[in-house]
Design a protein around this motif. Sequence first.
Motif, PDB file in Angstrom:
ATOM      1  N   LYS A 135      47.082  44.258  48.021  1.00  0.00           N
ATOM      2  CA  LYS A 135      46.423  43.261  48.883  1.00  0.00           C
ATOM      3  C   LYS A 135      47.131  43.181  50.244  1.00  0.00           C
ATOM      4  O   LYS A 135      46.501  43.084  51.293  1.00  0.00           O
ATOM      5  N   SER A 177      44.268  34.562  54.827  1.00  0.00           N
ATOM      6  CA  SER A 177      43.515  34.666  53.577  1.00  0.00           C
ATOM      7  C   SER A 177      44.344  35.357  52.491  1.00  0.00           C
ATOM      8  O   SER A 177      44.350  34.957  51.318  1.00  0.00           O
ATOM      9  N   ALA A 181      45.298  34.346  48.761  1.00  0.00           N
ATOM     10  CA  ALA A 181      44.883  35.176  47.622  1.00  0.00           C
ATOM     11  C   ALA A 181      46.092  35.638  46.809  1.00  0.00           C
ATOM     12  O   ALA A 181      46.046  35.684  45.574  1.00  0.00           O
ATOM     13  N   SER A 191      39.914  36.210  38.754  1.00  0.00           N
ATOM     14  CA  SER A 191      39.199  36.558  39.990  1.00  0.00           C
ATOM     15  C   SER A 191      38.478  35.365  40.623  1.00  0.00           C
ATOM     16  O   SER A 191      38.384  35.279  41.849  1.00  0.00           O
ATOM     17  N   GLU A 192      38.001  34.435  39.809  1.00  0.00           N
ATOM     18  CA  GLU A 192      37.280  33.298  40.408  1.00  0.00           C
ATOM     19  C   GLU A 192      38.236  32.485  41.299  1.00  0.00           C
ATOM     20  O   GLU A 192      37.893  32.078  42.416  1.00  0.00           O
ATOM     21  N   ALA A 194      41.104  33.628  42.624  1.00  0.00           N
ATOM     22  CA  ALA A 194      41.511  34.451  43.780  1.00  0.00           C
ATOM     23  C   ALA A 194      40.412  34.451  44.844  1.00  0.00           C
ATOM     24  O   ALA A 194      40.708  34.337  46.042  1.00  0.00           O
ATOM     25  N   ASP A 195      39.147  34.533  44.400  1.00  0.00           N
ATOM     26  CA  ASP A 195      38.039  34.543  45.375  1.00  0.00           C
ATOM     27  C   ASP A 195      37.969  33.228  46.142  1.00  0.00           C
ATOM     28  O   ASP A 195      37.746  33.211  47.359  1.00  0.00           O
ATOM     29  N   ALA A 196      38.148  32.120  45.431  1.00  0.00           N
ATOM     30  CA  ALA A 196      38.072  30.806  46.092  1.00  0.00           C
ATOM     31  C   ALA A 196      39.192  30.679  47.131  1.00  0.00           C
ATOM     32  O   ALA A 196      38.966  30.247  48.268  1.00  0.00           O
ATOM     33  N   THR A 198      40.788  33.164  48.579  1.00  0.00           N
ATOM     34  CA  THR A 198      40.508  34.145  49.648  1.00  0.00           C
ATOM     35  C   THR A 198      39.563  33.534  50.687  1.00  0.00           C
ATOM     36  O   THR A 198      39.808  33.611  51.900  1.00  0.00           O
ATOM     37  N   ARG A 199      38.487  32.913  50.179  1.00  0.00           N
ATOM     38  CA  ARG A 199      37.499  32.319  51.101  1.00  0.00           C
ATOM     39  C   ARG A 199      38.098  31.160  51.891  1.00  0.00           C
ATOM     40  O   ARG A 199      37.860  30.993  53.085  1.00  0.00           O
ATOM     41  N   SER A 300      35.578  25.425  49.570  1.00  0.00           N
ATOM     42  CA  SER A 300      35.904  26.546  48.665  1.00  0.00           C
ATOM     43  C   SER A 300      36.894  26.126  47.586  1.00  0.00           C
ATOM     44  O   SER A 300      37.037  26.815  46.572  1.00  0.00           O
TER      45      SER A 300
END
Length: 325
Positions: A135, A177, A181, A191-192, A194-196, A198-199, A300
């Motif tokens: 990353k 970001s 992350a 992943s859910e 990490a995605d939140a 990240t956003r 988010s």
Amino acid sequence: MDSDTSNLIQFKDHFEIINDEMFKVFNSRVPLVEEIGRHALLGHGKRLRPLIFVLSCELCSYQQEDVYQLSTIFEYIHTASLLHDDVLDNAEIRRNRPSANQVWGNHAAVLEGDFLVSKALAIAIRAGNIPFLAKITETTTQMTEGQILELAHTDDWEISKDLYLEIVTAKTAMLISTACACGAIISDAGSETADALTRFGLDAGIAFQLIDDLLDYTSSEEVFGKPVGKDLREGKVTLPFIYTLEQLAITEKNRLEDLFLKHQPTDDDYKDIIDLVRRNGALDRIRDEAQSYVDKAINSLDIFPDSTTKRDLAILSQHIIDRKK
Ligand code: FPP
Ligand code: MG
């Protein structure tokens, strides 16, 4: 802390540990490397990126004691990118003091940036987590692409808002970001989550650069810690100017473009154009947009239950746009 950063006083303990860690791991057998490093890392650095990583780890209940050491990765990369950026921008001032390129020259500044990046990667490797490392390297790649894209559009008065946002996302928002992350990745949070995060970081990061570019038209060198009105002098067409150009009659736009790109504009010409940007409503529009990005960032975090850490992340993202420097 001054009035602008006083709302960060609650994070004082975090900042102290981050600073201690930064200098604990920062060493070189070459004295000049340490001298330039101390100069570049000190000054009025805000340590927002390490703090945002620490809070993201906290949100994901990361319990290992290396959290502060890992947080320094994000300040090292950030500082390295500023060392390089100041060479590209011919900057003279950074963090309220002479920039490293000004004191030691471009060669030393670039090499010090390289040293900081490799230090950061060495710390990341110690975490022994490939997705975490991947990353980070993906991010330094994108930051460089963003910076080269910006370079390719120097003096481009036709630059679109979309392209501007692409540059801003890559050169600035990606690192913020990624700091978020990486908190989820190192915690193995899924992943859910990490995605939140990240956003959250991406939108807060875009807001950060929108305000940075706005302050270039509104602040003073004393407050901002770097000269103002510099973007246009460096041929950087940022959102305040993009919005201003949109409102000009084509003849006026052509006249200004001719003056700025083909002739030697005077200090008064720059002053006139800054006044034009300040007068035409572009800045209010950008402040509103930055607030929308922050609101989106905070939304988010809806997937997380309410907690002090979640509120701290919201406070931090709001600070990003309320700041004066
Ligand atoms: C400052 O922006 C610069 C950046 C946000 C990123 C710079 C990135 C690079 C030089 C490439 C990647 C380099 C490394 C070492 C990973 P700005 O010029 O808009 O802000 P300023 O007004 O503070 O100079
Ligand atoms: Mg710059």
